[in-house]
Design a protein around this motif. Structure first.
Motif, PDB file in Angstrom:
ATOM      1  N   SER A  30      32.751  45.896  36.667  1.00  0.00           N
ATOM      2  CA  SER A  30      33.075  44.618  36.403  1.00  0.00           C
ATOM      3  C   SER A  30      34.611  44.923  35.270  1.00  0.00           C
ATOM      4  N   ASP A  31      35.550  44.117  35.387  1.00  0.00           N
ATOM      5  CA  ASP A  31      36.626  44.277  34.094  1.00  0.00           C
ATOM      6  C   ASP A  31      36.742  42.988  34.108  1.00  0.00           C
ATOM      7  N   LYS A  38      38.095  41.086  37.513  1.00  0.00           N
ATOM      8  CA  LYS A  38      38.249  41.670  38.784  1.00  0.00           C
ATOM      9  C   LYS A  38      36.995  42.550  38.896  1.00  0.00           C
ATOM     10  N   TYR A  39      35.905  42.445  40.404  1.00  0.00           N
ATOM     11  CA  TYR A  39      34.389  43.749  39.881  1.00  0.00           C
ATOM     12  C   TYR A  39      34.331  43.620  41.551  1.00  0.00           C
ATOM     13  N   GLU A  50      33.070  41.648  46.932  1.00  0.00           N
ATOM     14  CA  GLU A  50      34.847  42.623  45.614  1.00  0.00           C
ATOM     15  C   GLU A  50      35.842  41.135  45.571  1.00  0.00           C
ATOM     16  N   GLU A  52      38.953  39.995  43.058  1.00  0.00           N
ATOM     17  CA  GLU A  52      40.301  40.184  41.983  1.00  0.00           C
ATOM     18  C   GLU A  52      41.346  38.650  41.614  1.00  0.00           C
ATOM     19  N   GLN A  54      43.525  37.044  38.672  1.00  0.00           N
ATOM     20  CA  GLN A  54      44.905  36.089  37.805  1.00  0.00           C
ATOM     21  C   GLN A  54      45.178  34.948  37.751  1.00  0.00           C
ATOM     22  N   GLY A  69      39.710  38.135  47.542  1.00  0.00           N
ATOM     23  CA  GLY A  69      38.211  38.742  47.516  1.00  0.00           C
ATOM     24  C   GLY A  69      37.790  39.225  48.784  1.00  0.00           C
TER      25      GLY A  69
END
Length: 106
Positions: A30-31, A38-39, A50, A52, A54, A69
């Motif tokens: 994860s970030d 994002k994971y 998954e 992401e 923004q 995702g």
């Protein structure tokens, strides 16, 4: 007395047995930042996810996170792997998958 000893032994054996439906994590990443995330997750039962996201500015006063995702899982009843990819944005949640029904064209 023998019954009590046997019962305690069987109880201890039952507690020591590994759980039947325990699922472990194979991969987890994860970030997260102020403008998005994002994971990724993968489990021992074959399921994966998954995504992401923004931050998107629609105008000076409105902003939202747009997410793209996918996820998949193995169905317990038929053993098939089902996959969904999706977008969630200003138009709502839009999933796509081979097993999902499709609306007729107007």
């Amino acid at each position: 007395m023998k019954f009590l000893i046997a019962f305690v032994a069987l109880f201890a054996l039952a507690l020591a047995a590994p759980p039947q439906n325990e699922v472990g994590v194979v991969r987890q990443e994860s970030d997260v930042s102020p403008t998005g995330f994002k994971y990724a997750l993968e489990q021992t039962d074959g399921s994966k996810a998954e995504a992401e996201g923004q931050l998107k500015n629609f105008d000076k006063e409105e902003a939202a996170v747009v997410v793209r995702g996918s996820f998949s899982y193995v169905a317990p009843d038929d053993g098939q792997t089902y996959s969904i990819s999706y977008i969630a944005d200003e138009n709502g949640y839009q999933p796509q998958g081979a097993h999902l029904p499709v609306a007729p064209v107007a």
